[in-house]
Design a protein around this motif. Structure first.
Motif, short mmCIF file in Angstrom:
data_model
loop_
_atom_site.label_atom_id
_atom_site.label_comp_id
_atom_site.label_asym_id
_atom_site.label_seq_id
_atom_site.Cartn_x
_atom_site.Cartn_y
_atom_site.Cartn_z
N UNK A 1 0.84 -1.17 0.00
CA UNK A 1 0.00 0.00 0.00
C UNK A 1 0.89 1.24 0.00
N UNK A 2 0.58 2.18 -0.88
CA UNK A 2 1.35 3.41 -0.98
C UNK A 2 0.40 4.58 -0.80
N UNK A 3 0.63 5.39 0.22
CA UNK A 3 -0.23 6.54 0.47
C UNK A 3 0.60 7.82 0.42
N UNK A 4 -0.02 8.87 -0.10
CA UNK A 4 0.63 10.17 -0.20
C UNK A 4 -0.08 11.16 0.71
N UNK A 5 0.63 11.66 1.70
CA UNK A 5 0.03 12.60 2.62
C UNK A 5 0.56 14.01 2.37
N UNK B 1 -7.11 11.13 6.97
CA UNK B 1 -7.74 10.37 5.89
C UNK B 1 -6.83 9.26 5.39
N UNK B 2 -5.54 9.57 5.17
CA UNK B 2 -4.63 8.54 4.68
C UNK B 2 -4.22 7.60 5.80
N UNK B 3 -4.12 8.14 7.01
CA UNK B 3 -3.74 7.32 8.16
C UNK B 3 -4.77 6.21 8.39
N UNK B 4 -6.04 6.59 8.41
CA UNK B 4 -7.07 5.60 8.67
C UNK B 4 -7.39 4.75 7.44
N UNK B 5 -7.01 5.22 6.27
CA UNK B 5 -7.12 4.38 5.08
C UNK B 5 -6.23 3.15 5.25
N UNK B 6 -4.99 3.39 5.66
CA UNK B 6 -4.09 2.25 5.87
C UNK B 6 -4.65 1.32 6.94
N UNK C 1 3.81 1.93 2.71
CA UNK C 1 4.76 3.02 2.57
C UNK C 1 4.00 4.34 2.48
N UNK C 2 4.54 5.37 3.12
CA UNK C 2 3.95 6.69 3.07
C UNK C 2 4.97 7.68 2.54
N UNK C 3 4.53 8.56 1.64
CA UNK C 3 5.39 9.63 1.15
C UNK C 3 4.69 10.97 1.41
N UNK D 1 5.18 -6.38 -7.29
CA UNK D 1 4.20 -6.09 -6.25
C UNK D 1 2.95 -5.43 -6.84
N UNK D 2 1.79 -5.82 -6.34
CA UNK D 2 0.57 -5.09 -6.63
C UNK D 2 0.55 -3.84 -5.76
N UNK D 3 -0.03 -2.76 -6.28
CA UNK D 3 -0.03 -1.49 -5.57
C UNK D 3 -1.45 -1.03 -5.29
N UNK D 4 -1.70 -0.63 -4.05
CA UNK D 4 -2.95 -0.01 -3.66
C UNK D 4 -2.61 1.43 -3.27
N UNK D 5 -3.20 2.39 -3.98
CA UNK D 5 -2.80 3.79 -3.87
C UNK D 5 -3.91 4.66 -3.29
#
Length: 207
Positions: free
Chosen positions: A1-5, A16-21, A50-52, A76-80
């Motif tokens: 899982x890759x999230x952009x904050x 929003x991104x924190x609780x998404x993970x 991973x968070x960026x 790897x499969x990616x969930x964005x």
């Protein structure tokens, strides 16, 4: 899982991104992490998270995601997910340009015209969160009238919000990005209906 904050936006926005993970990790059996462990400076959330810091902007998100993709194995499969639509669109662009779009799924946040187009046309764009900010005014009007009429509002009157999918996006937005229908009032907001104000707009489901 890759999230952009967007670290500079503070805790409230980045929730929003924190609780998404946290939510997805529970659903998919990934390593669970408490919300307090995902801070503005966290990069590696877990072995599969991973968070960026995309700074909530197109250029910042594109550069951050493009850079971190080099550290993620190509099989790897990616969930964005990202903190807003500008960041989500940039995240998707970086992933697609890397040749990994067919292994990625993404959800946006904001209900912008560009993101709604992606939701309608991009098979990998599977969801779009919207808080219908253009229509908060009618909620405020109803809230004001309710108070004048003697009502005691709850501690929090929630904004209308929904996660749109390909199945219902056209129910809530037209092709020009204009709101057609708002979601139903949540339980805490039912007191607004007693004023009759919202009914005059005729754009709330089941009201």
């Amino acid at each position: 899982m890759l999230v952009a904050q967007a670290s500079a936006a503070g805790v409230e926005v980045n929730d929003c991104v924190r609780y998404f993970y946290i939510t997805v990790a529970e659903e998919m059996g990934m390593q669970k992490v408490g919300p307090e462990a995902i801070t503005a400076t966290t990069t590696v959330i877990s072995p599969t998270g991973i968070q960026v810091d995309g700074k909530g902007a197109l250029e910042g998100s594109y550069a951050a995601v493009k850079n971190v993709l080099q550290t993620i194995p190509k099989d790897r499969n990616l969930l964005l997910f990202a903190v807003n639509d500008d960041s989500a669109i940039a995240t998707w662009r970086a992933v697609a340009e890397s040749g990994r779009g067919d292994k990625a799924l993404i959800a946006g946040l904001g209900g912008s015209l560009a993101a709604l187009k992606e939701l309608r046309t991009n098979p990998q764009w599977i969801g779009e969160g919207s808080v219908f900010s253009t229509h908060w005014g009618q909620y405020l009007l109803a809230m004001g009238v309710a108070i004048v009429n003697g009502a005691t509002p709850p501690p929090l009157t929630k904004a209308p919000q929904i996660v749109l999918t390909k199945k219902d996006v056209d129910t809530h937005y037209n092709a020009l990005g204009k709101v057609i229908l708002l979601p139903p009032l949540v339980l805490e907001n039912r007191y607004l209906a007693a004023t009759g104000i919202l009914q005059k707009f005729g754009n709330i489901k089941d009201l």
